[in-house]
Design a protein around this motif. Structure first.
Motif, short mmCIF file in Angstrom:
data_model
loop_
_atom_site.label_atom_id
_atom_site.label_comp_id
_atom_site.label_asym_id
_atom_site.label_seq_id
_atom_site.Cartn_x
_atom_site.Cartn_y
_atom_site.Cartn_z
N ASN A 179 -100.75 5.75 -0.83
CA ASN A 179 -100.96 5.83 -2.28
C ASN A 179 -100.28 4.62 -2.92
O ASN A 179 -99.06 4.60 -3.08
CB ASN A 179 -100.39 7.14 -2.82
CG ASN A 179 -100.87 7.45 -4.20
OD1 ASN A 179 -101.99 7.11 -4.58
ND2 ASN A 179 -100.04 8.11 -4.99
N ILE A 180 -101.06 3.61 -3.24
CA ILE A 180 -100.53 2.32 -3.68
C ILE A 180 -100.62 2.19 -5.20
O ILE A 180 -101.70 2.25 -5.78
CB ILE A 180 -101.29 1.15 -3.02
CG1 ILE A 180 -101.33 1.32 -1.50
CG2 ILE A 180 -100.68 -0.18 -3.42
CD1 ILE A 180 -99.99 1.28 -0.83
N GLN A 181 -99.47 2.01 -5.83
CA GLN A 181 -99.46 1.83 -7.28
C GLN A 181 -99.94 0.43 -7.66
O GLN A 181 -99.57 -0.56 -7.04
CB GLN A 181 -98.06 2.03 -7.86
CG GLN A 181 -98.01 1.86 -9.38
CD GLN A 181 -96.65 2.18 -9.96
OE1 GLN A 181 -96.27 3.33 -10.11
NE2 GLN A 181 -95.89 1.14 -10.28
N HIS A 182 -100.79 0.39 -8.68
CA HIS A 182 -101.32 -0.85 -9.22
C HIS A 182 -100.93 -0.96 -10.69
O HIS A 182 -100.68 0.04 -11.37
CB HIS A 182 -102.85 -0.90 -9.13
CG HIS A 182 -103.38 -1.08 -7.74
ND1 HIS A 182 -103.08 -0.21 -6.71
CD2 HIS A 182 -104.20 -2.02 -7.22
CE1 HIS A 182 -103.71 -0.63 -5.62
NE2 HIS A 182 -104.38 -1.73 -5.90
N GLY A 183 -100.91 -2.17 -11.18
CA GLY A 183 -100.73 -2.41 -12.61
C GLY A 183 -101.99 -3.03 -13.19
O GLY A 183 -102.67 -3.82 -12.52
N CYS A 184 -102.33 -2.65 -14.41
CA CYS A 184 -103.47 -3.24 -15.12
C CYS A 184 -102.93 -3.85 -16.42
O CYS A 184 -102.18 -3.19 -17.16
CB CYS A 184 -104.53 -2.20 -15.43
SG CYS A 184 -106.06 -2.88 -16.09
N TYR A 185 -103.30 -5.10 -16.68
CA TYR A 185 -102.73 -5.86 -17.79
C TYR A 185 -103.87 -6.40 -18.66
O TYR A 185 -104.84 -6.96 -18.13
CB TYR A 185 -101.89 -7.01 -17.25
CG TYR A 185 -100.94 -6.58 -16.15
CD1 TYR A 185 -99.69 -6.04 -16.45
CD2 TYR A 185 -101.31 -6.66 -14.81
CE1 TYR A 185 -98.84 -5.62 -15.45
CE2 TYR A 185 -100.46 -6.25 -13.80
CZ TYR A 185 -99.22 -5.72 -14.12
OH TYR A 185 -98.39 -5.28 -13.12
N ILE A 186 -103.74 -6.24 -19.95
CA ILE A 186 -104.81 -6.59 -20.88
C ILE A 186 -104.25 -7.38 -22.06
O ILE A 186 -103.21 -7.00 -22.62
CB ILE A 186 -105.53 -5.33 -21.42
CG1 ILE A 186 -106.07 -4.47 -20.28
CG2 ILE A 186 -106.64 -5.71 -22.39
CD1 ILE A 186 -105.16 -3.35 -19.86
N THR A 187 -104.92 -8.46 -22.41
CA THR A 187 -104.60 -9.20 -23.63
C THR A 187 -105.88 -9.39 -24.44
O THR A 187 -106.90 -9.85 -23.89
CB THR A 187 -103.99 -10.57 -23.32
OG1 THR A 187 -102.71 -10.37 -22.67
CG2 THR A 187 -103.77 -11.38 -24.57
N VAL A 188 -105.83 -9.01 -25.71
CA VAL A 188 -106.98 -9.10 -26.61
C VAL A 188 -106.70 -10.20 -27.64
O VAL A 188 -105.66 -10.19 -28.29
CB VAL A 188 -107.25 -7.76 -27.34
CG1 VAL A 188 -108.48 -7.87 -28.22
CG2 VAL A 188 -107.41 -6.63 -26.32
#
Length: 274
Positions: A259-268
């Motif tokens: 179970n691998i944790q990921h990060g999601c990053y967003i710039t608008v």
């Protein structure tokens, strides 16, 4: 092909080498991504969207499903071919343009949104920003997104240690222009924010969230096979590295799911006024 700096050594990156792995194992687009944009008033329904660096169409298909009139722009013919195969299987008809982000060939003043997922670090950013300003409508938006595993679990550490042994200097560095980044905001190099500001893009919001992806040993090997570090090797070399990783996983973690944790990053960012 793009240049990849690894341990101070320039290597050629050819995503065509890992196209099938991308298509099969880089499809972990979290549901929360589009939902998080909706919460911020971003609705893609019936909007024209240019998805730059569209790869195998992971985001492009999601935007199409949301009702967007979307075109994927991708310099790798192999990745586009994989995207079309996936679209065909899903019954989608989506337009793809075989071009670089710096010169999309798209019509000017046409798009409500330009989106970029996991690709900004490969672009010639200055030329790309000029091109984005050309194709975006007034009041259009640029949305730059990235994601990747953040877990430092032992299976991740072990995997990266094995790969690093095969890299020049025995070191792994961040992909593309991220390798030169010494300071970051929300995973994005500070330089990028400076460049966006210099091009008069208005920073509307930057945020992140975490999500988990579960892998068997076999699926983890598929995901590892899509990493940009391996795209610089020929098929035999990649196969050798992946076999070494797999043999280690089977010895240490046989039958275990990761179970691998990921990060999601967003710039608008808002388009500058003409």
């Amino acid at each position: 092909m793009k240049d990849l700096s690894v341990g101070g050594v320039k290597m050629k990156v050819n995503f065509g080498n890992v196209a099938k792995n991308y298509a099969q194992f880089r499809n972990d687009l979290p549901i929360e991504l589009l939902e998080s944009l909706k919460l911020r008033g971003i609705n893609f329904n019936n909007k024209k969207v240019a998805d730059l660096g569209s790869g195998t169409g992971v985001l492009t298909r999601a935007l199409h499903k949301e009702g967007a009139i979307v075109v994927g722009v991708e310099p790798s013919k192999e990745l586009i071919q994989e995207a079309k195969e996936l679209d065909k299987n899903a019954g989608n008809t989506i337009e793809y343009v075989n071009a670089f982000s710096e010169s999309t060939t798209l019509q000017e003043d046409t798009y409500d949104y330009v989106t970029v997922l996991r690709a900004w670090h490969w672009f010639d950013r200055e030329k790309t920003l000029t091109e984005i300003k050309r194709i975006l409508k007034d009041n259009g938006s640029l949305i730059v997104m990235d994601s990747g595993f953040t877990s430092r679990s032992k299976v991740v550490v072990d995997t990266l240690e094995i790969i690093s042994k095969h890299m020049p200097g025995g070191k792994l560095k961040s992909a593309g222009s991220k390798a030169n980044s010494k300071q970051r905001i929300n995973s994005f190099p500070v330089d990028w924010f400076n460049e966006w500001q210099e091009h008069q893009f208005e920073l509307q919001e930057t945020y992140k969230f975490n999500y988990n992806v579960t892998f068997t040993n076999e699926k983890w090997i598929g995901r590892v096979g899509s990493l940009s570090w391996l795209s610089s090797f020929d098929e035999n070399e990649r196969s050798h590295i992946l076999t070494e990783v797999y043999n280690h996983l089977e010895k240490e973690y046989k039958g275990i799911k990761h179970n691998i944790q990921h990060g999601c990053y967003i710039t608008v960012l808002g388009r500058p006024e003409k």
